[in-house]
Design a protein around this motif. Structure first.
Motif, PDB file in Angstrom:
ATOM      1  N   ARG A  75       0.830  -1.187   0.000  1.00 24.54           N
ATOM      2  CA  ARG A  75       0.000   0.000   0.000  1.00 24.54           C
ATOM      3  C   ARG A  75       0.873   1.249   0.000  1.00 24.54           C
ATOM      4  O   ARG A  75       1.813   1.363   0.772  1.00 24.54           O
ATOM      5  CB  ARG A  75      -0.899  -0.003   1.238  1.00 24.54           C
ATOM      6  N   ALA A  76       0.551   2.125  -0.903  1.00 26.23           N
ATOM      7  CA  ALA A  76       1.333   3.359  -1.013  1.00 26.23           C
ATOM      8  C   ALA A  76       0.745   4.430  -0.109  1.00 26.23           C
ATOM      9  O   ALA A  76      -0.444   4.759  -0.218  1.00 26.23           O
ATOM     10  CB  ALA A  76       1.329   3.846  -2.455  1.00 26.23           C
ATOM     11  N   TYR A  77       1.586   4.894   0.817  1.00 25.32           N
ATOM     12  CA  TYR A  77       1.139   5.924   1.740  1.00 25.32           C
ATOM     13  C   TYR A  77       1.688   7.275   1.279  1.00 25.32           C
ATOM     14  O   TYR A  77       2.858   7.402   0.934  1.00 25.32           O
ATOM     15  CB  TYR A  77       1.638   5.627   3.154  1.00 25.32           C
ATOM     16  N   LEU A 115       5.667  15.265   3.082  1.00 25.26           N
ATOM     17  CA  LEU A 115       6.958  15.672   2.538  1.00 25.26           C
ATOM     18  C   LEU A 115       7.042  15.446   1.030  1.00 25.26           C
ATOM     19  O   LEU A 115       7.933  16.012   0.378  1.00 25.26           O
ATOM     20  CB  LEU A 115       8.077  14.889   3.249  1.00 25.26           C
ATOM     21  N   ASP A 116       6.159  14.651   0.462  1.00 28.88           N
ATOM     22  CA  ASP A 116       6.253  14.274  -0.952  1.00 28.88           C
ATOM     23  C   ASP A 116       6.384  15.463  -1.894  1.00 28.88           C
ATOM     24  O   ASP A 116       7.242  15.459  -2.784  1.00 28.88           O
ATOM     25  CB  ASP A 116       5.042  13.418  -1.349  1.00 28.88           C
ATOM     26  N   PRO A 117       5.580  16.524  -1.758  1.00 28.16           N
ATOM     27  CA  PRO A 117       5.686  17.635  -2.717  1.00 28.16           C
ATOM     28  C   PRO A 117       7.012  18.390  -2.657  1.00 28.16           C
ATOM     29  O   PRO A 117       7.316  19.166  -3.561  1.00 28.16           O
ATOM     30  CB  PRO A 117       4.515  18.562  -2.307  1.00 28.16           C
ATOM     31  N   PHE A 118       7.774  18.144  -1.588  1.00 28.69           N
ATOM     32  CA  PHE A 118       8.996  18.926  -1.383  1.00 28.69           C
ATOM     33  C   PHE A 118      10.263  18.097  -1.583  1.00 28.69           C
ATOM     34  O   PHE A 118      11.365  18.606  -1.408  1.00 28.69           O
ATOM     35  CB  PHE A 118       9.000  19.518   0.033  1.00 28.69           C
ATOM     36  N   LYS A 119      10.124  16.834  -1.954  1.00 30.60           N
ATOM     37  CA  LYS A 119      11.290  15.954  -2.048  1.00 30.60           C
ATOM     38  C   LYS A 119      12.244  16.368  -3.158  1.00 30.60           C
ATOM     39  O   LYS A 119      13.464  16.247  -3.016  1.00 30.60           O
ATOM     40  CB  LYS A 119      10.836  14.504  -2.229  1.00 30.60           C
ATOM     41  N   ALA A 120      11.711  16.862  -4.254  1.00 34.10           N
ATOM     42  CA  ALA A 120      12.592  17.297  -5.344  1.00 34.10           C
ATOM     43  C   ALA A 120      13.469  18.463  -4.886  1.00 34.10           C
ATOM     44  O   ALA A 120      14.677  18.516  -5.182  1.00 34.10           O
ATOM     45  CB  ALA A 120      11.758  17.705  -6.558  1.00 34.10           C
ATOM     46  N   ILE A 174       9.901  17.791  11.890  1.00 35.35           N
ATOM     47  CA  ILE A 174      11.308  17.668  11.494  1.00 35.35           C
ATOM     48  C   ILE A 174      11.773  16.213  11.482  1.00 35.35           C
ATOM     49  O   ILE A 174      12.724  15.858  10.778  1.00 35.35           O
ATOM     50  CB  ILE A 174      12.214  18.510  12.418  1.00 35.35           C
ATOM     51  N   SER A 175      11.075  15.325  12.221  1.00 36.35           N
ATOM     52  CA  SER A 175      11.510  13.925  12.287  1.00 36.35           C
ATOM     53  C   SER A 175      11.439  13.259  10.922  1.00 36.35           C
ATOM     54  O   SER A 175      12.393  12.589  10.488  1.00 36.35           O
ATOM     55  CB  SER A 175      10.659  13.157  13.294  1.00 36.35           C
ATOM     56  N   ILE A 176      10.316  13.427  10.238  1.00 47.32           N
ATOM     57  CA  ILE A 176      10.188  12.821   8.915  1.00 47.32           C
ATOM     58  C   ILE A 176      11.173  13.436   7.931  1.00 47.32           C
ATOM     59  O   ILE A 176      11.703  12.752   7.043  1.00 47.32           O
ATOM     60  CB  ILE A 176       8.731  12.964   8.403  1.00 47.32           C
ATOM     61  N   LEU A 177      11.477  14.726   8.117  1.00 44.24           N
ATOM     62  CA  LEU A 177      12.468  15.383   7.271  1.00 44.24           C
ATOM     63  C   LEU A 177      13.856  14.807   7.533  1.00 44.24           C
ATOM     64  O   LEU A 177      14.605  14.520   6.598  1.00 44.24           O
ATOM     65  CB  LEU A 177      12.461  16.885   7.534  1.00 44.24           C
TER      66      LEU A 177
END
Length: 425
Positions: free
Chosen positions: A48-50, A54-59, A89-92
């Protein structure tokens, strides 16, 4: 046929357009079994894709970390906040750590730069050695041209910024030209972090680069292979040249003369991987280098000095006289990192050049004319002070006028003022 084989075969038959009944007949199993095979196969390997905040900022994060893998995470978070990031900030930190590992572990493909394109710079530390009769820390500045592998080496007793810049100037003169770019590692004398935590060339390195027309580049942190040519030269210097110097009492000038002769010798030997010598390749590379400007870049440090009441400036435990007219003024001493010739700049555009006395020798260096001029000023100042301190003369008795009058006149004045008559007791 095993169950795994049956599942794979059922999948292949399904892709061929067979129905579940036809697949069951081909495999000799029931329709229900085929249905279970196909459902299980569809689930295999799928997760399953969660989605993540942060996804929009990964680039954007990838772009920053590609340039600076250890970019400050809190500053990175502040930048993301301005772009609308609402996560923590943890996920970052987790994502940034994964990207950093990928970058630092990525394979580096060896590449050859074209003639004149790049040089690489680094320091070699030799620890404490006896040089010029005293124990001091010894370093070697090393610059290597990328195409020819031609090295330049200068032994010094400091790695400060002025010394680094001075060694650049000598290297350009040695090569007879300037490369288009120079690659550095994490040396603080060349690069420093800005307010955002991004490493930038120092102001003086940029001034040097602008003067000579090269571009300073910083290799990726923890990626020594990106400047492997200078690393190999440093290793060769330590393994091949330095053992020849061990146990010998040398001066810094002798050491630099010895290493120059060593470079000439090794430059004639063929490079195993290339089948040519450094000298052969350098003859092709030299014509591709940029020309060296006619005027050298001024690498001297400026030391502010106060001219004391004795008419001297103090530096390194020694005293140097200056003209008496500058007592109490500020002067600037321009000190070169590689020799003892200095320039003392005085107010009004005046200056004088001289050689520094040995450090800590407590010497007084008096220049011609300073002593006599200071003596004249001292006498003039003494006389002026004496005139100010001379006591004023008392007036003669003949200059004092005394007026006398009748006693009755004082009584009349007292009655007019309402005072008792007669002279007060």
């Amino acid at each position: 046929m095993t169950k795994e084989h049956c599942m794979l075969k059922a999948k292949i038959l399904q892709e061929e357009g067979k129905t579940q009944r036809e697949i069951a007949e081909a495999l000799g199993v029931t329709d229900r079994t085929v249905r279970n095979y196909l459902k299980r196969n569809d689930r295999t390997g799928k997760k399953r894709a969660y989605s993540s905040k942060l996804d929009p900022f990964k680039a954007f994060i990838d772009t920053i970390l590609e340039e600076e893998p250890l970019f400050n995470r809190e500053i990175l978070l502040e930048r993301l906040r301005k772009q609308g990031y609402t996560g923590g900030i943890s996920i970052l930190r987790d994502y940034a750590a994964a990207v950093t590992r990928r970058i630092t572990k990525a394979a580096v493909v060896r590449f050859e730069t074209e003639p004149g394109r790049q040089a690489q710079v680094d320091w070699k530390e030799f620890g404490k050695r006896v040089i010029d009769g005293k124990e001091t820390k010894l370093y070697a500045f090393v610059m290597v041209l990328g195409y020819s592998r031609k090295p330049f080496v200068r032994f010094t007793t400091s790695m400060n910024q002025a010394t680094l810049l001075a060694c650049h100037v000598l290297a350009f003169l040695w090569f007879g030209g300037v490369p288009f770019e120079i690659l550095y590692d994490n040396m603080r004398a060349a690069f420093a972090p800005d307010a955002d935590g991004r490493w930038q060339p120092t102001k003086r390195l940029l001034a040097l680069a602008a003067h000579y027309g090269f571009s300073p580049k910083r290799c990726r942190i923890r990626r020594p292979e990106t400047k492997g040519k200078v690393e190999r030269a440093i290793g060769y210097l330590g393994d091949n040249f330095w053992p020849r110097m061990e146990g010998r009492g040398l001066s810094l000038d002798e050491l630099n003369a010895e290493v120059g002769a060593w470079i000439d010798a090794v430059s004639e030997k063929p490079i195993a991987d290339l089948g040519e010598s450094r000298s052969e390749r350098f003859r092709r590379e030299k014509s591709a280098l940029k020309p060296v400007p006619a005027a050298d870049f001024d690498v001297r440090d400026t030391i502010p000095l106060h001219v004391g009441l004795e008419g001297v400036v103090r530096y390194e435990g020694n005293r140097y006289t200056v003209p008496a007219e500058f007592i109490g003024e500020m002067a600037s001493l321009l000190v070169h990192p590689l020799h003892r010739e200095v320039e003392l700049r005085l107010p009004g555009g005046k200056s004088r050049r001289f050689t520094l006395a040995p450090k800590g020798s407590h010497a007084r260096i008096e220049f011609p004319g300073d002593g006599a001029e200071q003596l004249r000023r001292w006498r003039n100042d003494r006389d002026r002070v004496a005139r100010r301190r001379r006591p004023r003369g008392r007036p003669a008795a003949s200059d004092i006028a005394v007026t006398t009058g009748r006693a009755a006149a004082y009584d009349e004045l007292s009655r007019a003022l309402g005072e008792p008559e007669g002279i007060p007791a």
